[in-house]
Motif scaffolding. Structure first.
Motif, PDB file in Angstrom:
ATOM      1  N   THR A 173       4.059   1.096   2.268  1.00 56.62           N
ATOM      2  CA  THR A 173       2.974   2.082   2.306  1.00 56.62           C
ATOM      3  C   THR A 173       2.241   2.013   0.977  1.00 56.62           C
ATOM      4  O   THR A 173       2.866   1.995  -0.090  1.00 56.62           O
ATOM      5  N   ARG A 174       0.917   1.971   1.047  1.00 52.97           N
ATOM      6  CA  ARG A 174       0.130   1.885  -0.179  1.00 52.97           C
ATOM      7  C   ARG A 174      -1.137   2.718  -0.044  1.00 52.97           C
ATOM      8  O   ARG A 174      -1.585   3.010   1.074  1.00 52.97           O
ATOM      9  N   PRO A 175      -1.724   3.109  -1.182  1.00 55.91           N
ATOM     10  CA  PRO A 175      -3.025   3.794  -1.115  1.00 55.91           C
ATOM     11  C   PRO A 175      -4.079   2.869  -0.529  1.00 55.91           C
ATOM     12  O   PRO A 175      -4.059   1.660  -0.750  1.00 55.91           O
ATOM     13  N   ALA A 176      -5.011   3.458   0.206  1.00 48.34           N
ATOM     14  CA  ALA A 176      -6.064   2.670   0.852  1.00 48.34           C
ATOM     15  C   ALA A 176      -7.221   2.475  -0.103  1.00 48.34           C
ATOM     16  O   ALA A 176      -8.314   2.990   0.101  1.00 48.34           O
ATOM     17  N   GLU A 177      -6.992   1.715  -1.148  1.00 51.49           N
ATOM     18  CA  GLU A 177      -8.025   1.522  -2.164  1.00 51.49           C
ATOM     19  C   GLU A 177      -9.081   0.550  -1.673  1.00 51.49           C
ATOM     20  O   GLU A 177      -8.782  -0.469  -1.056  1.00 51.49           O
TER      21      GLU A 177
END
Length: 661
Positions: A173-177
């Protein structure tokens, strides 16, 4: 809403693309998952192999899924297929993604899901160009072992959350940069290895927890939700009497069946005066999925001969929120029936007046009309007996605050300065009440159809007072007031030069001389003399009013007429339903059948689902009904319109034979 799919169930709805995605749009194309007037999912984008998959089919037969593949060619067909199914339950969205290998060798598939929840209030999302300050508001997101949780807080008095869980859990899971998302947006990633011609499954659950509510139940799979919904809908639509058993007009029967199916899904949970659980018809989607006085009352009235439980629940729900005090900010007055009930953030902080908004001049008399009609239709006076105090309070409001006292009329003034409605009758857009030269009527307006409702309410309540409540003295006073109102109305509203009633009296008691469909409601309420009813009914069937699909809200040829306006020339099925009931009551069976034929023709042109409103163009201009661009669908009183047509034709003897389209 955007072109795609609309999933509705128990006061929750999701507007998604045909692919099943949510882009977080605003205005007319707003999409997302909505619960209690807030968007709890504003991004839901699935990619496979780093790109949006290509659709093979956009809908399953049940309307809840699609089939997608990665891009391919004739010589290099896609290595796998994505089967996507979705459903909504109360406070939840559930999705099943199945990957199916098309290859004889193992295939690696990387799925990504871009997710976010902006918790936007519906009033922010509507295309009215208004903005609302939100001091102290803060959105956060945190990763969980099996997904992500979004939180929204404003000060110390408002909080909401949305949780997304997945089985199997995401590998990363990662930030949607850099993809246009907000700071809280996340990208969930899975990596699947499909065996040769094998499969893999991903199950996703979104739970919305609006302010002041508890955690919703786990919905289960889309198939499970769909089966529960189909069973619930089937119980409602399959109950007796079934409209198809009451007419040989096959097309009308089909429209009735579609209307019942839509009404079943538009029911929302509310509480009654004693806290009992009720289900009432919401006004419609996307913006009106809640209790609305006028809409819920007329819908229940149309459906009364076939599904009387809707009327009982609507009456109890409205009794529970009947006005008890004077609150000018939301136009509450003792005895007044509510216009709408909202649960969103802006209503909570009174940035809009609609949390419990009483800006309706007609809901109160319609409440009394439905109360008596329910007792008459069911033969059971129990509900009328229980709601006697609320009925008496409603009558008192009509005479005290409504304006009937002192030889007056039910009137309203614009609430635009308070952020509310300019007009409080069913034609509630700001420019709906105009003179024939186009000038807007000003001041305390007395709209014609509302006086008819008031007359009918007095007559019917007198009947209850005499036969159920044992108060013949009060019944006599109500009958005298009704007779006086009828005589005054015919004196003040009737325009001899047109042989037609005025749309309204303005604040200076000038007749608003526009020829409008509101006059047709007077045939239903019985406030006109028999010869006046015949004149009005026949006038409404002339070509400037009747388009071939329905009666226009305004006769064409007048200065204010506009076929693509909301209330100045468009065609509203529910408006026509009231008119058809009135035509049948007035003995104008041929005219009733003509309008019913036009509406059934319009239903056929919309896949048997009548929309909220249609453009005013006639059959001589275009052979099919022209859609109104901002129409809600499904919409409750439009869904109930075929039922009202069936009732009218049964009463006039016109439904016993087939009628050609």
């Amino acid at each position: 809403m955007s072109a795609g799919r609309l999933l509705v169930n128990s006061g929750t709805f999701a507007a998604v693309t045909a692919h099943g995605d949510v882009h977080g749009t605003r205005g007319p194309a707003t999409d997302g998952l909505f619960v209690r007037d807030a968007r709890h999912l504003s991004r839901w984008l699935l990619t496979a192999g780093g790109a949006a998959p290509v659709p093979l089919t956009l809908l399953t037969s049940s309307g809840d899924g699609c089939v997608l593949t990665p891009a391919g060619t004739r010589d290099r067909p896609p290595a796998y297929t994505v089967f996507r199914r979705q459903a909504v339950a109360e406070g939840a969205l559930t999705e099943h993604v199945r990957l199916v290998s098309n290859s004889g060798e193992p295939t690696v598939v990387e799925l990504e899901l871009h997710v976010d929840a902006d918790f936007a209030d519906q009033f922010e999302l509507r295309a009215d160009h208004r903005s609302y300050g939100k001091p102290g508001a803060r959105r956060t997101a945190h990763d969980t072992p099996d997904g992500v949780a979004f939180h929204y807080r404003r000060g110390g008095t408002w909080s909401s959350r949305t949780t997304v869980t997945a089985a199997p859990p995401p590998h990363r899971t990662r930030p949607a940069e850099g993809d246009g998302g907000d700071d809280t947006a996340r990208v969930l990633t899975w990596r699947f290895t499909l065996p040769a011609h094998g499969t893999a499954d991903l199950r996703l659950t979104v739970l919305a927890v609006p302010h002041g509510t508890g955690e919703p139940s786990q919905p289960g799979s889309p198939d499970t939700v769909r089966k529960r919904l189909e069973a619930d809908t089937g119980e409602f639509t399959g109950a007796r009497p079934r409209p198809g058993d009451l007419t040989s007009w096959e097309e009308l029967a089909r429209a009735c069946e579609q209307g019942l199916a839509d009404l079943a899904r538009l029911r929302v949970p509310v509480s009654g005066p004693g806290g009992e659980a009720l289900r009432v018809p919401a006004a419609g989607v996307p913006w009106f999925l809640g209790l609305f006085g006028r809409d819920s009352l007329l819908t229940s009235l149309f459906a009364l001969p076939y599904r009387p439980a809707l009327a009982a629940d609507t009456l109890l729900a409205l009794a529970a929120v009947q006005g008890t005090r004077n609150d000018p900010a939301r136009l509450e007055q003792p005895g007044r029936i509510v216009h709408e009930v909202r649960h969103g953030e802006l209503a909570h902080f009174r940035q809009v007046p609609y949390g419990r908004y009483y800006g309706s001049v007609d809901a109160t008399p319609l409440f009394l009309v439905l109360l008596e009609a329910h007792a008459a239709a069911t033969g059971d006076p129990g509900l009328a007996g229980r709601l006697e105090p609320q009925a008496r309070a409603a009558v008192e409001w009509m005479f005290r605050d409504g304006g009937l006292g002192g030889n007056g009329y039910l009137r309203y003034t614009s609430d635009a300065a308070g952020g509310g409605l300019v007009n409080q009758n069913w034609k509630d857009s700001a420019d709906a009440v105009r003179f024939s030269d186009g000038a807007r009527a000003e001041g305390a307006l007395a709209v014609c159809e509302v006086q008819g409702y008031a007359y009918d309410a007095l007559v019917r309540t007198a009947r209850l007072a005499r036969t159920v409540w044992g108060d013949s003295r009060w019944a006599g006073r109500l009958e005298e007031a009704a007779a006086d109102l009828r005589a005054r109305f015919r004196r003040d509203f009737w325009m001899p030069e047109h042989a037609f009633p005025a749309l309204a009296l303005d604040g200076e008691d000038r007749r608003v001389d526009t020829l409008a469909s509101d006059a047709g409601h007077l045939l239903w309420s019985g406030i006109l003399a028999p010869e006046e009813e015949l004149a009005v009914g026949r006038r409404l069937l002339r070509p400037d009013f009747f388009s071939g699909f329905g009666i226009r809200t305004l006769a064409s040829g007048q200065v204010p007429y506009h076929p693509l306006s909301y209330h100045l020339g468009s065609i509203w099925p529910h408006d026509n339903a009231v008119i058809v009931l009135g035509l049948a009551r007035s003995g104008l069976a041929e005219q009733a059948l003509t309008v019913a034929r036009g509406l059934v023709r319009a239903a056929a042109g919309h896949g048997w689902r009548l929309p909220e409103v249609m453009a005013g163009y006639g059959r001589d201009e275009h052979p099919d009904p022209v859609p109104y661009p901002h129409s809600s669908s499904p919409q409750a009183w439009a869904a109930a319109t075929p039922l009202a047509l069936l009732t009218a034709l049964r009463e006039s003897g016109g439904a016993s034979h087939g009628v050609p389209l």
